[in-house]
Design a protein around this motif. Structure first.
Motif, short mmCIF file in Angstrom:
data_model
loop_
_atom_site.label_atom_id
_atom_site.label_comp_id
_atom_site.label_asym_id
_atom_site.label_seq_id
_atom_site.Cartn_x
_atom_site.Cartn_y
_atom_site.Cartn_z
N SER A 286 0.83 -1.20 0.00
CA SER A 286 0.00 0.00 0.00
C SER A 286 0.87 1.25 0.00
CB SER A 286 -0.91 0.00 1.23
OG SER A 286 -1.74 1.15 1.24
N GLY A 287 0.46 2.24 -0.81
CA GLY A 287 1.19 3.50 -0.86
C GLY A 287 0.74 4.34 -2.04
N PRO A 288 1.12 5.62 -2.09
CA PRO A 288 0.78 6.47 -3.23
C PRO A 288 1.34 5.87 -4.52
CG PRO A 288 1.57 7.79 -1.39
CD PRO A 288 1.83 6.36 -1.03
N ALA A 289 0.54 5.93 -5.58
CA ALA A 289 0.89 5.25 -6.83
C ALA A 289 2.26 5.63 -7.36
CB ALA A 289 -0.18 5.54 -7.88
N LEU A 290 2.54 6.93 -7.46
CA LEU A 290 3.81 7.36 -8.04
C LEU A 290 5.00 6.96 -7.17
CD1 LEU A 290 2.85 10.88 -9.45
CD2 LEU A 290 3.33 8.79 -10.74
N GLU A 291 4.78 6.93 -5.85
CA GLU A 291 5.87 6.51 -4.96
C GLU A 291 6.14 5.02 -5.12
OE1 GLU A 291 5.52 7.74 -0.89
OE2 GLU A 291 4.82 9.75 -1.43
N LEU A 292 5.08 4.24 -5.33
CA LEU A 292 5.27 2.81 -5.56
C LEU A 292 5.98 2.55 -6.89
CD1 LEU A 292 1.82 1.44 -4.36
CD2 LEU A 292 4.04 1.03 -3.28
N ILE A 293 5.59 3.28 -7.92
CA ILE A 293 6.24 3.12 -9.21
C ILE A 293 7.74 3.43 -9.09
CG2 ILE A 293 6.46 4.17 -11.51
CD1 ILE A 293 3.40 4.38 -11.53
N LYS A 294 8.06 4.44 -8.31
CA LYS A 294 9.46 4.79 -8.09
C LYS A 294 10.17 3.72 -7.27
CE LYS A 294 12.48 8.42 -6.25
NZ LYS A 294 12.53 9.78 -5.63
#
Length: 312
Positions: A286-294
């Protein structure tokens, strides 16, 4: 980038359904109590008599869609990818795939960018699952414009189609009037040192990576593959011959997805070094989408770093 309009491909799915219904009166849309999230609510507002809410029962929904398809009506069955491909896999395989029925599956909220919903909803296995079903076409548009075209392209195909859409809003890469042809990839950037073959929303980050690579003197060709099955094998082989190295980029497990399809293609006739970038045999979180992509190395910087190491 902040002033550039961004749209999720799931929004293109909803808009595409409305546009398609204006051209053809023999379509219906099924949903599993997720019309607001899958954006089929846009269709429901315009054509309430052609929208069927099946409740939280994806397996039943696929069976209903199969039955409707036998009448000559074209059903678009919609849910999150985790439920459409995962929970209802047996029904998709046996009730839709086996009799080769004309059912179109709109699977939204695919990949790690589902974000805060976490690992249970971040479906990184759906392309692999759908690839194994004989006769299944798989389309994974890179942006809103392609998503709209994918809906109409699916209608023209006689047989089951799996369309993969995302939750995260991204800038458009393609234009409204650009040609969309199932089974045909498109070169977005020319290059001679390596080919980056990308699909879905990661096409955007692949282009970002190519810009950074260019600054280092590495000329990367970038190819948008919106159709995973059938794969544009002719284009893939040509790129392998031209650049000698291939990198695949996908918001999906590196097992069974675009990377595996490309490797299957090249191993038969044009074996070259291939680097697969995606989710490496782990669950999401779980986490903000862009932070996960990074975090998972799928952003422009992550792709750039991996490609640079691979080429050097």
């Amino acid at each position: 980038m902040s002033d550039v309009k961004k749209y999720a491909t799931r929004e293109g799915y909803g808009a595409g359904l409305v546009a398609l219904a204006k051209k053809h009166d023999n379509i219906v849309v099924l949903d599993a109590d997720l019309a607001a999230a899958t954006k089929t609510g846009m269709f429901k507002k315009e054509y309430p008599e052609k929208h069927i809410d099946c409740g939280i029962a994806e397996c039943d929904m696929m069976g209903i869609a199969a039955g409707i398809a036998t009448t000559g009506v074209v059903p678009y069955a919609s849910s999150f990818a985790m439920f459409a491909a995962g929970r209802a896999f047996e029904q998709v395989r046996n009730s839709i795939g086996y009799p080769h029925l004309n059912v179109k599956i709109g699977a939204t909220h695919a990949g790690i960018s589902v974000g805060e919903d976490g690992a249970t909803h971040q479906c990184n296995e759906d392309i692999a699952l759908m690839r194994t079903i004989p006769g299944m076409t798989i389309i994974n548009p890179c942006d809103y414009n392609e998503a709209i075209k994918a809906v109409e392209a699916a209608y023209e195909i006689d047989g089951p189609v799996y369309m993969r859409f995302g939750r995260l809003a991204m800038p458009n890469i393609t234009s409204e009037d650009e040609k969309f042809e199932v089974g045909k990839g498109k070169v977005l950037r020319e290059g001679s040192d390596v080919t980056i073959v990308a699909t879905g929303l990661l096409v955007h980050f692949a282009l970002e990576a190519a810009e950074k690579l260019a600054a280092d003197g590495i000329n990367a060709k970038v190819v948008n593959i919106h159709t995973i099955k059938p794969l544009d094998e002719e284009l893939i082989k040509a790129c392998a011959k031209e650049t000698g190295k291939i990198v695949t980029v996908e918001e999906h497990s590196v097992i069974g997805g675009l990377g595996s399809a490309v490797c299957d293609c090249l191993a038969e006739s044009n074996p070259v070094p291939v680097k697969k970038i995606g989710i490496y045999d782990v669950f999401g979180e779980s986490g903000p989408a862009l932070e996960l992509i990074k975090k998972y190395g799928l952003d422009g910087e992550g792709i750039y770093t991996k490609v640079k190491e691979f080429v050097k």
